[in-house]
Design a protein around this motif. Sequence first.
Motif, mmCIF file in Angstrom:
data_model
loop_
_atom_site.group_PDB
_atom_site.id
_atom_site.type_symbol
_atom_site.label_atom_id
_atom_site.label_comp_id
_atom_site.label_asym_id
_atom_site.label_seq_id
_atom_site.Cartn_x
_atom_site.Cartn_y
_atom_site.Cartn_z
ATOM 1 N N MET A 284 45.224 27.218 -58.935
ATOM 2 C CA MET A 284 43.619 28.029 -59.962
ATOM 3 C C MET A 284 44.056 28.817 -60.709
ATOM 4 S SD MET A 284 42.001 25.091 -59.353
ATOM 5 C CE MET A 284 43.239 24.832 -59.425
ATOM 6 N N THR A 285 45.189 30.065 -59.594
ATOM 7 C CA THR A 285 45.226 30.976 -60.675
ATOM 8 C C THR A 285 45.978 30.549 -61.873
ATOM 9 O OG1 THR A 285 45.217 32.969 -58.812
ATOM 10 C CG2 THR A 285 46.062 33.394 -60.092
ATOM 11 N N GLY A 286 46.848 30.208 -61.749
ATOM 12 C CA GLY A 286 47.757 29.901 -62.801
ATOM 13 C C GLY A 286 46.496 28.900 -63.673
ATOM 14 N N LEU A 287 45.794 28.300 -63.260
ATOM 15 C CA LEU A 287 45.347 27.448 -64.545
ATOM 16 C C LEU A 287 44.204 28.814 -65.023
ATOM 17 C CD1 LEU A 287 43.848 23.407 -62.913
ATOM 18 C CD2 LEU A 287 45.707 24.532 -64.618
ATOM 19 N N ILE A 387 29.166 30.023 -58.826
ATOM 20 C CA ILE A 387 29.855 28.254 -58.810
ATOM 21 C C ILE A 387 29.913 28.061 -57.646
ATOM 22 C CG2 ILE A 387 31.157 26.405 -60.107
ATOM 23 C CD1 ILE A 387 30.737 28.101 -62.649
ATOM 24 N N VAL A 388 31.153 29.375 -57.047
ATOM 25 C CA VAL A 388 31.519 28.861 -56.158
ATOM 26 C C VAL A 388 31.355 29.560 -54.959
ATOM 27 C CG1 VAL A 388 34.081 28.812 -54.363
ATOM 28 C CG2 VAL A 388 33.923 28.557 -57.505
ATOM 29 N N GLY A 389 30.245 30.388 -54.489
ATOM 30 C CA GLY A 389 29.810 31.051 -53.389
ATOM 31 C C GLY A 389 28.637 30.425 -53.125
ATOM 32 N N PRO A 390 28.001 29.342 -53.237
ATOM 33 C CA PRO A 390 26.774 28.720 -52.559
ATOM 34 C C PRO A 390 28.358 27.508 -51.655
ATOM 35 C CG PRO A 390 26.236 28.116 -54.709
ATOM 36 C CD PRO A 390 27.879 29.243 -54.426
ATOM 37 N N PHE A 391 29.467 27.668 -52.139
ATOM 38 C CA PHE A 391 29.994 27.037 -51.307
ATOM 39 C C PHE A 391 31.511 26.798 -50.032
ATOM 40 C CE2 PHE A 391 29.683 24.240 -54.925
ATOM 41 C CZ PHE A 391 29.279 23.461 -54.836
ATOM 42 N N TYR A 392 31.031 28.557 -49.511
ATOM 43 C CA TYR A 392 31.358 29.474 -48.796
ATOM 44 C C TYR A 392 31.622 28.540 -47.613
ATOM 45 C CZ TYR A 392 33.898 32.784 -52.062
ATOM 46 O OH TYR A 392 34.581 34.211 -52.152
ATOM 47 N N GLY A 393 30.370 28.826 -47.131
ATOM 48 C CA GLY A 393 30.243 28.401 -45.811
ATOM 49 C C GLY A 393 30.715 26.672 -45.269
ATOM 50 N N LEU A 426 42.583 20.679 -57.832
ATOM 51 C CA LEU A 426 43.484 20.317 -59.242
ATOM 52 C C LEU A 426 42.641 19.271 -59.753
ATOM 53 C CD1 LEU A 426 46.292 20.752 -60.489
ATOM 54 C CD2 LEU A 426 47.645 19.307 -58.440
ATOM 55 N N VAL A 427 42.521 18.077 -59.515
ATOM 56 C CA VAL A 427 42.465 16.852 -60.714
ATOM 57 C C VAL A 427 41.283 17.169 -61.147
ATOM 58 C CG1 VAL A 427 42.104 14.469 -60.786
ATOM 59 C CG2 VAL A 427 42.974 15.203 -58.964
ATOM 60 N N GLY A 428 40.190 17.742 -60.042
ATOM 61 C CA GLY A 428 38.599 18.542 -60.939
ATOM 62 C C GLY A 428 39.005 19.092 -61.913
ATOM 63 N N SER A 429 40.136 21.061 -61.340
ATOM 64 C CA SER A 429 40.064 21.549 -62.984
ATOM 65 C C SER A 429 40.522 20.260 -63.878
ATOM 66 C CB SER A 429 41.054 23.098 -62.261
ATOM 67 O OG SER A 429 40.204 22.940 -61.100
ATOM 68 N N ILE A 447 36.715 24.608 -57.545
ATOM 69 C CA ILE A 447 36.994 24.909 -56.191
ATOM 70 C C ILE A 447 35.688 24.862 -55.542
ATOM 71 C CG2 ILE A 447 37.222 27.199 -55.299
ATOM 72 C CD1 ILE A 447 38.867 27.927 -57.942
ATOM 73 N N GLY A 448 34.768 24.587 -56.076
ATOM 74 C CA GLY A 448 33.387 24.818 -54.946
ATOM 75 C C GLY A 448 33.353 23.242 -54.322
ATOM 76 N N GLY A 449 34.038 22.021 -55.389
ATOM 77 C CA GLY A 449 33.607 21.248 -54.677
ATOM 78 C C GLY A 449 35.068 20.556 -53.409
ATOM 79 N N ALA A 450 35.898 21.335 -53.568
ATOM 80 C CA ALA A 450 37.628 21.098 -52.669
ATOM 81 C C ALA A 450 36.750 21.608 -51.677
ATOM 82 C CB ALA A 450 38.194 22.291 -53.880
ATOM 83 N N MET A 451 35.768 22.955 -51.853
ATOM 84 C CA MET A 451 35.280 23.372 -50.502
ATOM 85 C C MET A 451 34.909 22.641 -49.804
ATOM 86 S SD MET A 451 34.742 27.862 -51.313
ATOM 87 C CE MET A 451 36.258 28.420 -51.797
ATOM 88 N N LEU A 452 33.521 22.300 -50.330
ATOM 89 C CA LEU A 452 32.789 20.564 -50.088
ATOM 90 C C LEU A 452 34.055 19.664 -48.762
ATOM 91 C CD1 LEU A 452 30.108 19.563 -49.184
ATOM 92 C CD2 LEU A 452 30.260 18.469 -51.141
#
Length: 472
Positions: A284-287, A387-393, A426-429, A447-452
């Motif tokens: 994700m950093t590279g992208l 975007i990502v914060g709500p998926f931290y749980g 990766l695929v989602g990005s 990233i958020g979807g990946a955490m889910l």
Amino acid sequence: MVVTSPVQTARLSADAAATARASRTRLLLEAPIAPTLAKLAAPNVVAMFAQAAQGIAEAYYASRLGVTALAGLALVFPLVMVTQMLSAGAIGGAISAAVARALGASDVARAATLTVAAWLIAAKLALVMAVLVALFGPRFFEVLGGGTESVAAAKTYALVFFPGCIAVWLCNASLSVIRGTGDMRIPALVLLLVFGTSIALSGGLALGWGPLPALGMAGLALGPICAFALGGGAAIGHIAFGRAGLVFRGAVGRLSADMFRDILTVGTLASINTVLTAVTIIMMTGLVGRFGEGALAGYGLGARLEFMMIPVIFGIGAAMTAMVGANVGAGRIDRALRVAWTGSCAAAAIVGSIGLLLAVFPDLWLGLFLEPSNTAALDAGRSYFRIVGPFYGFFALGLALYFASQGAGHMKWPVISSLGRMAVALVGSLILTTSMGLGAHGIFAAIGGAMLVYGGVIALAIWFGEWRKAGR
């Protein structure tokens, strides 16, 4: 008056330590789960907040050196966190679990021998990591999309930190042994010493406080290495002098392939999980790096907080690893599962709350490091948290169950969940940035979807009886 000889005094001290260690093991096996887990986790959580403070301080010092230094720190940070995650979480958790299982089965001699094996494993892995970074680190930073100056800053940091990372490995391996005996207080105290010293030394050596030289990025790296060397010496001494309740007479002679296998079977799978987590962040950093230095710096601050949630979860997870390990060693699978769900839901609630707070108020974090004039970095950081914060749980739920799985000795589904996370990210990005043209916002959504996926997969596997099936 009764006078005791030094030998008698040492024997009495060793007996007292052994009695305390046996009492701690009974606590893991018999005491009420929630209060015991809270009691064990509390010192770890305090120490991990100290680590979070160290991470914040390091980022702040880098920001004082300039945006280029901050971007360079973003490039090297995944490798630094891999070192921490492997030594304390993956291999460290496997060490703690192996020791706890041995003590749960009342095999104290095995626990002492596992400690010697743990030190040997830690030293060898530190050497391997130092060599790999020396050979491939500079090219790695370039692949991530860093510019000439930010890559140079990352190299400066890496060429100090990684040759000295044996201090990190030996310190964390020793603290993991102590946690495996059920003692969470001593590791917490040592880590408070380590991170407090690191905050002072990193700032002093980077910015040139008082009589200290201003070494810039090299000083940022040298601070934590010196601090871990101090903490490692204290932890090894605590164990070697019998204060952990382990007796090492004959331990070296009992070393066998089985001892190393007990640690590495779980540790290798846990390491794969850790590497996959880090690789996901690295990709994700590279992208994000394709969208400019400002976006990279903003995302780097977001990713840094995500990484910093790992130590917070580790505070609870380390207690779960020892508690689950002892109960599995004693054949109490039902109690081990109750421990896992209690601790994991608590971790999800704590970290999820932080994520939701920053989704609404992202500048609470970003404002610590960025001036209002850094608009590109601020925009990227705000977008990340919203975007990502709500998926931290979900991230916290999956990682906490990963630590519990270490204690149980069943690491298949944590690895599968990490593979799923990496694939979705990766695929989602790629889909959201290329086909739909969402830019960095698309990367953050992936990233958020990946955490889910990460939290959901491992939770469902354990809920439907994975630990029981693996034990048949």
